[in-house]
Design a protein around this motif. Structure first.
Motif, short mmCIF file in Angstrom:
data_model
loop_
_atom_site.label_atom_id
_atom_site.label_comp_id
_atom_site.label_asym_id
_atom_site.label_seq_id
_atom_site.Cartn_x
_atom_site.Cartn_y
_atom_site.Cartn_z
N GLY A 186 1.03 -1.27 0.01
CA GLY A 186 -0.02 0.07 -0.05
C GLY A 186 0.95 1.46 -0.07
N ILE A 187 0.12 2.35 0.30
CA ILE A 187 0.94 3.61 0.10
C ILE A 187 1.86 3.69 1.05
CG2 ILE A 187 0.64 6.11 0.41
CD1 ILE A 187 -2.11 5.78 -0.72
N TRP A 188 3.21 4.23 0.91
CA TRP A 188 4.08 4.29 1.76
C TRP A 188 4.45 3.04 2.67
CZ3 TRP A 188 1.16 9.27 3.80
CH2 TRP A 188 1.51 10.33 3.28
N GLY A 189 4.39 1.87 2.05
CA GLY A 189 4.35 0.64 2.48
C GLY A 189 5.81 0.45 3.12
N GLY A 190 6.22 0.17 4.38
CA GLY A 190 7.37 -0.04 4.85
C GLY A 190 7.99 1.19 5.21
N LEU A 191 7.48 2.30 5.50
CA LEU A 191 8.04 3.61 5.81
C LEU A 191 7.59 3.84 7.13
CD1 LEU A 191 7.98 5.84 2.66
CD2 LEU A 191 9.80 4.50 3.71
N TRP A 192 8.12 4.47 8.04
CA TRP A 192 7.67 5.12 9.30
C TRP A 192 7.08 6.55 9.02
CZ3 TRP A 192 8.31 2.15 13.70
CH2 TRP A 192 8.99 0.99 13.74
N SER A 193 5.68 6.45 9.83
CA SER A 193 4.82 7.75 9.55
C SER A 193 4.27 8.24 10.95
CB SER A 193 3.93 7.49 8.14
OG SER A 193 3.21 8.70 8.11
N LEU A 194 3.58 9.29 10.78
CA LEU A 194 2.85 9.68 12.10
C LEU A 194 1.80 8.97 12.17
CD1 LEU A 194 3.04 13.44 11.22
CD2 LEU A 194 4.28 12.49 13.12
N PRO A 195 1.21 8.70 13.10
CA PRO A 195 -0.28 7.74 13.62
C PRO A 195 -1.21 8.57 12.99
CG PRO A 195 1.20 7.90 15.48
CD PRO A 195 1.77 8.82 14.72
N GLU A 196 -2.38 7.91 12.26
CA GLU A 196 -3.42 8.61 11.73
C GLU A 196 -4.48 8.22 12.47
OE1 GLU A 196 -3.85 8.24 7.43
OE2 GLU A 196 -1.70 7.46 7.10
N MET A 197 -5.35 9.45 12.62
CA MET A 197 -6.64 9.35 13.47
C MET A 197 -7.80 8.86 12.79
SD MET A 197 -6.39 12.89 15.70
CE MET A 197 -7.99 12.51 16.46
N PRO A 198 -8.70 8.21 13.24
CA PRO A 198 -9.88 7.83 12.53
C PRO A 198 -10.56 8.99 12.08
CG PRO A 198 -9.69 6.70 14.75
CD PRO A 198 -8.86 7.84 14.58
N VAL A 199 -10.47 9.14 10.63
CA VAL A 199 -10.93 10.59 10.07
C VAL A 199 -12.65 10.57 10.35
CG1 VAL A 199 -11.41 11.96 8.03
CG2 VAL A 199 -9.10 11.04 8.59
N GLU A 200 -13.21 9.20 10.39
CA GLU A 200 -14.56 9.28 10.36
C GLU A 200 -15.18 9.81 11.50
OE1 GLU A 200 -12.79 6.62 10.01
OE2 GLU A 200 -13.29 5.24 11.39
N THR A 201 -14.30 9.95 12.62
CA THR A 201 -14.84 10.32 14.06
C THR A 201 -14.38 11.84 14.12
OG1 THR A 201 -12.85 9.93 15.03
CG2 THR A 201 -14.40 7.97 15.16
N LEU A 202 -13.73 12.75 13.12
CA LEU A 202 -13.46 13.79 13.25
C LEU A 202 -13.94 14.93 12.01
CD1 LEU A 202 -11.40 15.26 15.32
CD2 LEU A 202 -9.58 14.65 13.56
N PRO A 203 -14.83 15.59 12.00
CA PRO A 203 -15.18 16.09 11.12
C PRO A 203 -14.41 17.51 11.29
CG PRO A 203 -17.37 15.62 12.23
CD PRO A 203 -16.22 15.04 13.01
N PHE A 204 -13.64 17.91 10.30
CA PHE A 204 -12.64 18.84 10.57
C PHE A 204 -12.96 20.16 11.07
CE2 PHE A 204 -8.54 20.99 10.46
CZ PHE A 204 -7.70 19.82 10.83
N ASP A 205 -13.36 20.45 12.34
CA ASP A 205 -13.41 21.77 12.90
C ASP A 205 -12.24 21.76 13.71
OD1 ASP A 205 -14.36 22.79 15.93
OD2 ASP A 205 -15.34 23.96 13.94
#
Length: 390
Positions: free
Chosen positions: A280-299
């Motif tokens: 998948g995207i950026w497979g095998g790289l270290w990245s920042l944790p991603e938050m569950p977007v569905e629980t976070l309408p971006f306000d």
């Protein structure tokens, strides 16, 4: 049995296409005088360096590859060294070049060359093409540069040269068009003979050089100087005013947009990273944790509050604030990244979402080269390292 190289004796020239009998010789002679000769992976028969450069150059400009190539071979100078290297080291050396499946295949290929071929790259293009990450054109290029094997290449630059020179319409990625180009690539090879090895090196490099430096996408040099290209006298596109039309572009589709919210958990001068899955995207790289977007309408205010709560498993949150926003464009979509920084106390973090020491690490902002990170994440971390954001 090795595949036989295409030749004029065995391949039929399409009735509506004229291939000059000295096509190959023209390219060879032009390259020896006007081609590129001082790239760091040239003037060698070392299949390891040749293979590495060919993989790096896939979908990447020469100017962008040079620094990565030099750093890579300085760190891992042989296929044996690459095969034995930890995956994290390989990904860190590759980070920034993009298309990370190439790096994973590079590592797998090195292991296979060592385990199945005694650490020596095959010289038969058909065998090379069975190795991870090596396609038909790349296999032919490696064989030509390392052993002078007479076999055609057909990368993006060569497709552009052929489309214009022979007046081939239709997107080169379409099967029928590509099949026709492969037929022509076999026909156009320089004649076999006592200088075959030297000629194939010059011919293969010459086609690449023509596409990169003369028959460019935007303004082919032949429009200003007919003598710039050894093929201009027979070029259909130049004769018929089609250089701006050929090769036929791929039909454009609307680029979809996606978004993600990344959590930048800070512990003084350290930031928490998570290892992404191997595929998948950026497979095998270290990245920042991603938050569950569905629980976070971006306000913004709600986002910061949710990030504060979400970060509790990593330590005692002190504060949260929007840390940055940027857009990263992939081949098939555009990704909007919003980063929220959360400072936590100095205590040991708890495990979140089943993470282990192998998949979750604290990285010092003073040692960003220690792990391979995606380009946009690296930009966010560099900004943090400089004391930016807040």
């Amino acid at each position: 049995m090795p595949r036989k190289s295409a030749s004029r004796a065995t391949a039929a020239i399409p009735a509506d296409i004229h291939v000059p009998p000295d096509f190959g010789a023209r390219v060879v002679n032009w390259q020896r005088v006007h081609g590129r000769h001082d790239l760091p992976w040239q003037n060698t028969r070392d299949a390891y360096r040749i293979w590495l450069s060919e993989i790096m150059l896939q979908q990447t400009q020469v100017s962008a590859v040079i620094e990565y190539f030099q750093r890579f071979v300085a760190t891992l100078p042989t296929v044996q060294a690459l095969a034995a290297a930890p995956a994290d080291q390989v990904m860190a050396l590759w980070a920034g070049l993009g298309y990370y499946s190439r790096a994973r295949n590079l590592h797998r290929c090195a292991m296979q060359v060592v385990s199945e071929h005694g650490g020596v790259f095959p010289t038969d293009p058909t065998v090379l093409a069975t190795l991870p990450g090596i396609g038909r054109s790349t296999a032919a290029a490696i064989a030509a540069f390392s052993a002078g094997v007479r076999s055609p290449i057909l990368d993006g630059n060569v497709k552009r040269v052929f489309a214009r020179c022979f007046g081939i319409h239709g997107h080169p990625g379409e099967r029928a068009v590509e099949t026709r180009m492969w037929q022509l690539a076999g026909i156009a090879l320089p004649a076999a003979g006592p200088r075959q090895a030297e000629d194939m090196v010059a011919y293969t490099q010459g086609l690449m050089d023509l596409g990169a430096t003369v028959c460019s996408r935007g303004k082919p040099a032949c429009l200003a100087d007919a003598g710039a290209c050894p093929l201009s006298a027979d070029c259909v596109a130049r004769r018929d005013g089609l250089t701006g039309v050929l090769p036929t572009p791929k039909p454009r589709a609307a680029i979809p947009e996606r978004s993600t919210v990344m959590l930048m958990v800070r512990r003084e001068r350290e930031v928490l990273l998570r290892l992404r899955p191997g595929s998948g995207i950026w497979g095998g790289l270290w990245s920042l944790p991603e938050m569950p977007v569905e629980t976070l309408p971006f306000d913004a205010e709600a986002a910061e509050a949710a990030a504060f709560d979400y970060a509790r498993a990593y330590g005692a949150p002190v504060r949260a604030a929007i840390a940055g926003e940027l857009t990263h464009v992939f081949t098939h979509f555009r990704l909007l990244i919003r980063a929220i920084r959360v400072d936590v106390g100095a205590g040991d973090p708890m495990v979140q979402d089943g993470a282990t020491e192998a998949t979750q690490r604290w990285l010092s902002l003073d040692d960003l080269d220690a792990l391979g990170t995606p380009a946009p994440v690296r930009r966010l971390l560099e900004d943090q390292a400089r004391g930016g954001l807040f």
